[in-house]
Design an enzyme around this catalytic site. Structure first.
Site, mmCIF file in Angstrom:
data_model
loop_
_atom_site.group_PDB
_atom_site.id
_atom_site.type_symbol
_atom_site.label_atom_id
_atom_site.label_comp_id
_atom_site.label_asym_id
_atom_site.label_seq_id
_atom_site.Cartn_x
_atom_site.Cartn_y
_atom_site.Cartn_z
ATOM 1 N N LYS A 27 0.886 -1.165 0.000
ATOM 2 C CA LYS A 27 0.000 0.000 0.000
ATOM 3 C C LYS A 27 0.924 1.215 0.000
ATOM 4 O O LYS A 27 1.126 1.881 1.018
ATOM 5 C CB LYS A 27 -0.946 -0.030 1.208
ATOM 6 C CG LYS A 27 -2.118 0.926 1.058
ATOM 7 C CD LYS A 27 -3.172 0.648 2.104
ATOM 8 C CE LYS A 27 -4.115 1.820 2.279
ATOM 9 N NZ LYS A 27 -4.857 2.239 1.099
HETATM 10 N N1 PMP Z 1 -7.630 -0.866 -3.275
HETATM 11 C C1 PMP Z 1 -7.108 0.348 -3.057
HETATM 12 C C2 PMP Z 1 -6.358 1.036 -4.145
HETATM 13 C C3 PMP Z 1 -7.267 0.950 -1.805
HETATM 14 O O1 PMP Z 1 -6.745 2.165 -1.570
HETATM 15 C C4 PMP Z 1 -7.992 0.287 -0.803
HETATM 16 C C5 PMP Z 1 -8.181 0.935 0.537
HETATM 17 N N2 PMP Z 1 -7.109 0.655 1.385
HETATM 18 C C6 PMP Z 1 -8.531 -0.980 -1.082
HETATM 19 C C7 PMP Z 1 -8.332 -1.518 -2.339
HETATM 20 C C8 PMP Z 1 -9.302 -1.726 -0.057
HETATM 21 O O2 PMP Z 1 -8.461 -2.164 0.975
HETATM 22 P P1 PMP Z 1 -8.987 -2.356 2.462
HETATM 23 O O3 PMP Z 1 -10.243 -3.125 2.365
HETATM 24 O O4 PMP Z 1 -7.891 -3.123 3.119
HETATM 25 O O5 PMP Z 1 -9.202 -1.011 3.023
#
Ligand code: PMP
Length: 295
Positions: A159
């Site tokens: 991330k």
């Molecule tokens: N894809 C992207 C690009 C994101 O920024 C997020 C948010 N973190 C997600 C998917 C979903 O991830 P999560 O469910 O862990 O928040």
């Protein structure tokens, strides 16, 4: 929408191990993370005083740093405690939370092995990512002209801040056209995800969702898949081609900020928020508040 600038608010931020007044949580302009995107972050939410899946978020933060070649100088336990402390110090029970780790200012060039790694955790109140009135009808998504890079093109399991450059571009272009968000295809032209959330489709009572082989396998995504299976709904993870969208009846997004958000339109394709999207929306809302899901 609140327009109070994020650097001029009251409150406390956990900064390199200490709680500091909000306005003092500053970095220098010559920060490697700012110039070269050597920065990773998390987005997590606290509900009724507890961060949902805190350990998973912290582990992903540490792993995201490792993927970018740096070691976060705090243990998972210390970061978890920092998250709890910053929530309590700000007096919040329901809040969004943003841990972030970045390379500092010791070196200012592409190579940056000697930079110090910094960590901060901020939290603020952010009730709904999408306008609740629009959300219930289903949000409208543009199809982005930007594509998610492949695993040999970018560190797509991290991330990492740098991966959001194309997300911001996509979302700005979508909003300028009157959409709420954009759906992104991947480097192969397959359906990937939205700019900050994963995507699901429904057809004949079954859920179809893209295989996360070049984008984030969201923590919400995995929670929603577990919730669907609890309700005996089959979940199929596979490669999905854009032309298949005309055969799907429902579509929804999942993410920490977006939670479960029904989608009414993706470009020319129309969907109706239906039983599966709405059930999973409610089940997710119950689960994050540690309420039993009514079967
Ligand atoms: N894809 C992207 C690009 C994101 O920024 C997020 C948010 N973190 C997600 C998917 C979903 O991830 P999560 O469910 O862990 O928040």
């Amino acid at each position: 929408m609140s327009l109070i600038p994020f650097d001029d608010r009251d409150g406390w931020i956990w900064f390199d191990g200490k709680l500091v007044p909000w306005r003092d949580a500053k970095i220098h302009v010559l920060t490697h993370g700012l110039h070269y995107a050597s920065c990773v972050f998390e987005g997590q939410r606290a509900y009724e005083g507890e961060v949902f899946k805190l350990e998973e978020h912290t582990d992903r933060l540490i792993r995201s740093g490792e993927i970018l070649g740096f070691k976060i100088p705090y243990s998972a336990a210390e970061i978890n405690q920092g998250c709890r402390d910053v929530l309590a110090k700000n007096g919040f029970r329901d809040a969004y939370m943003r841990p972030v780790a970045w390379r500092g200012s010791e070196m200012m060039a592409v190579a940056a092995q000697a930079t110090k790694i910094h960590v901060a955790i901020a939290t603020w109140q952010w009730p709904s990512y999408f306008d609740p009135a629009i959300k219930m009808k289903g949000i409208r998504l543009d199809v982005s002209r930007w594509r998610r890079p492949g695993p040999d093109m970018a560190p797509c399991e991290s991330k990492a801040a740098g991966l959001y450059m194309i997300c911001t571009l996509s979302k700005h272009e979508a909003e300028a056209k009157g959409y709420q968000d954009a759906l992104m295809y991947d480097y192969r032209g397959l359906i990937a995800e939205a700019t900050g959330a994963n995507v699901f489709f429904v057809k004949d009572g079954k859920i179809h969702t893209p295989k996360p082989d070049c984008f984030l396998d969201g923590i919400t995504r995995r929670t929603v898949m577990d919730l669907a299976r609890l309700r005996q709904i089959e979940v199929i993870e596979r490669h999905i081609k854009p032309e298949e969208m005309s055969g799907f009846t429902e579509c929804f997004l999942s993410g920490t900020a977006a939670e479960v958000t029904p989608v009414g339109e993706v470009g020319p394709h129309k969907f109706t928020p239906g039983k599966i999207s709405l059930t999973l929306m409610d089940d997710y809302a119950a689960t994050v508040r540690r309420k039993k899901v009514a079967a």
